[in-house]
Every structure is written in C-alpha cells, then in structure tokens.
Design a protein around this motif. Structure first.
Motif, PDB file in Angstrom:
ATOM      1  N   HIS A 178      37.608  38.593  46.736  1.00  0.00           N
ATOM      2  CA  HIS A 178      38.564  37.930  47.629  1.00  0.00           C
ATOM      3  C   HIS A 178      38.028  37.752  49.057  1.00  0.00           C
ATOM      4  O   HIS A 178      38.740  37.244  49.920  1.00  0.00           O
ATOM      5  CB  HIS A 178      39.883  38.716  47.686  1.00  0.00           C
ATOM      6  CG  HIS A 178      40.655  38.685  46.402  1.00  0.00           C
ATOM      7  ND1 HIS A 178      40.957  37.521  45.737  1.00  0.00           N
ATOM      8  CD2 HIS A 178      41.204  39.681  45.659  1.00  0.00           C
ATOM      9  CE1 HIS A 178      41.644  37.799  44.632  1.00  0.00           C
ATOM     10  NE2 HIS A 178      41.804  39.107  44.559  1.00  0.00           N
ATOM     11  N   ARG A 195      49.417  43.986  33.074  1.00  0.00           N
ATOM     12  CA  ARG A 195      49.780  42.894  33.993  1.00  0.00           C
ATOM     13  C   ARG A 195      51.248  42.486  33.786  1.00  0.00           C
ATOM     14  O   ARG A 195      51.952  42.173  34.736  1.00  0.00           O
ATOM     15  CB  ARG A 195      48.869  41.680  33.773  1.00  0.00           C
ATOM     16  CG  ARG A 195      47.396  41.937  34.071  1.00  0.00           C
ATOM     17  CD  ARG A 195      47.062  41.955  35.530  1.00  0.00           C
ATOM     18  NE  ARG A 195      47.406  40.766  36.247  1.00  0.00           N
ATOM     19  CZ  ARG A 195      46.964  40.489  37.489  1.00  0.00           C
ATOM     20  NH1 ARG A 195      46.163  41.335  38.131  1.00  0.00           N
ATOM     21  NH2 ARG A 195      47.330  39.392  38.115  1.00  0.00           N
ATOM     22  N   HIS A 218      47.988  47.867  41.579  1.00  0.00           N
ATOM     23  CA  HIS A 218      46.924  46.954  41.136  1.00  0.00           C
ATOM     24  C   HIS A 218      46.750  47.082  39.631  1.00  0.00           C
ATOM     25  O   HIS A 218      46.872  48.181  39.081  1.00  0.00           O
ATOM     26  CB  HIS A 218      45.596  47.321  41.811  1.00  0.00           C
ATOM     27  CG  HIS A 218      44.410  46.625  41.191  1.00  0.00           C
ATOM     28  ND1 HIS A 218      44.049  45.341  41.530  1.00  0.00           N
ATOM     29  CD2 HIS A 218      43.539  47.019  40.220  1.00  0.00           C
ATOM     30  CE1 HIS A 218      42.996  44.988  40.795  1.00  0.00           C
ATOM     31  NE2 HIS A 218      42.669  45.987  39.997  1.00  0.00           N
ATOM     32  N   ASP A 277      42.455  42.207  35.872  1.00  0.00           N
ATOM     33  CA  ASP A 277      42.904  40.919  35.328  1.00  0.00           C
ATOM     34  C   ASP A 277      42.134  40.451  34.097  1.00  0.00           C
ATOM     35  O   ASP A 277      42.453  39.402  33.529  1.00  0.00           O
ATOM     36  CB  ASP A 277      42.905  39.842  36.422  1.00  0.00           C
ATOM     37  CG  ASP A 277      41.510  39.542  36.957  1.00  0.00           C
ATOM     38  OD1 ASP A 277      40.513  40.110  36.443  1.00  0.00           O
ATOM     39  OD2 ASP A 277      41.420  38.721  37.892  1.00  0.00           O
TER      40      ASP A 277
END
Ligand code: ADP
Ligand code: MG
Length: 143
Positions: A54, A87, A117, A120
C-alpha cells in the motif's frame, strides 16, 4: 477443500477497546483453530514493511502510524477455506459497508481504524504469517 491458514491481526484499536476476548470468542465460535498468537508492538518501519503493497496510497501514512500506535495481536488461524471464510467473518474494509454481524460492523469506528486484519489470498497469508511467526512458533497444536 484442504485445511488452510490465514493471518489475522487484532489491531491497536481492538486492544485499546478491550475487545481481544470478544473478537477471539467470535473467531473460535466460527470454527477457526488458533495455531499461534502473541502480542507485539510494531515499529513504524515494521508497520510499513507489513503494508508495503500500500506504499504510495493516500492512507499509507495514517495506516502505518495507527498500526504502530499500540500493541496488536497477530494470530495464525486454521480452518478449511480459512482465507476467504475469515474475510467473510470480518466484513468489508469500511465498517459502514460491512455485513450485519461481522467483526468490523460490530466493533469498528472507521475505515482507518477497523479492528482487524485478514489476509486476502492464500499466497499473501503465507507471506504475512512469516512476517510475524518463525517456524518454531507454528507448532501443530490440533493434531
Ligand atoms: P483490508 O484490510 O480490508 O484488506 P486494504 O488491504 O485495502 O483493506 O487496506 C489495508 C488497511 O488500510 C485497511 O484495513 C484500512 O485500515 C486501511 N485503509 C484502506 N483503505 C483506506 C481508506 N480509503 N482510508 C483509510 N484507511 C484505509
Ligand atoms: Mg488487505
């Protein structure tokens, strides 16, 4: 579907709000096995390393200041389909958009401070687990 691992982090807002127990309870009630867990304080550089993908995004500075602002609790979770199931359990990045009953909907204040968190993808899970846990801390507890 094979048993899979994912990395979860209870972020500094979760720790500050005394929500470690509530979130761990929700994780365990949803059939994730805790393979490893600890409390750590990331340095600013440590937070930047974790969120390297990021770097350059407008929220990168705030995110890494926040993630290094207090203790957090990384943990390795195991379950069939762990990455995508976790998720689903945590909900959308922005709690305002998260499904009812998800961790972020229940507890998060904002997109920046969103309690938890979750990796992913299985590939990123492997990289993120290795960021926090040496092999010696990844014992097989549930065999
Ligand atoms: P997720 O944690 O849901 O995988 P991302 O990987 O896209 O979300 O972003 C990493 C983290 O950066 C988010 O959990 C959130 O804390 C923060 N973040 C992402 N997008 C924003 C944004 N637009 N504004 C503020 N913080 C953000
Ligand atoms: Mg992400």
């Amino acid at each position: 579907m094979a048993v899979e691992r994912t990395l979860a982090i209870l972020k500094p807002d979760c720790v500050r709000k005394d929500l470690i127990g509530a979130v761990v309870k929700q994780i365990q009630e949803n059939e994730f096995k805790i393979v490893s867990l600890k409390m750590v304080r990331l340095s600013k550089e440590g937070a930047e390393g974790f969120y390297e993908v990021h770097r350059g995004r407008p929220f990168f500075e705030d995110l890494t200041v926040f993630m290094s602002s207090g203790a957090c609790v990384p943990m390795v979770l195991e379950k069939e389909n762990a990455v995508s199931d976790f998720r689903k359990l945590i909900g959308a990045t922005d709690p305002a958009e998260a499904e009812h009953g998800t961790v972020r909907k229940l507890y998060a204040d904002s997109k920046g401070e969103n309690i938890v968190h979750g990796s992913d993808s299985p590939e990123n899970a492997g990289i993120e687990i290795a960021y926090f846990f040496p092999i010696s801390e990844l014992v097989q507890m549930h065999k």
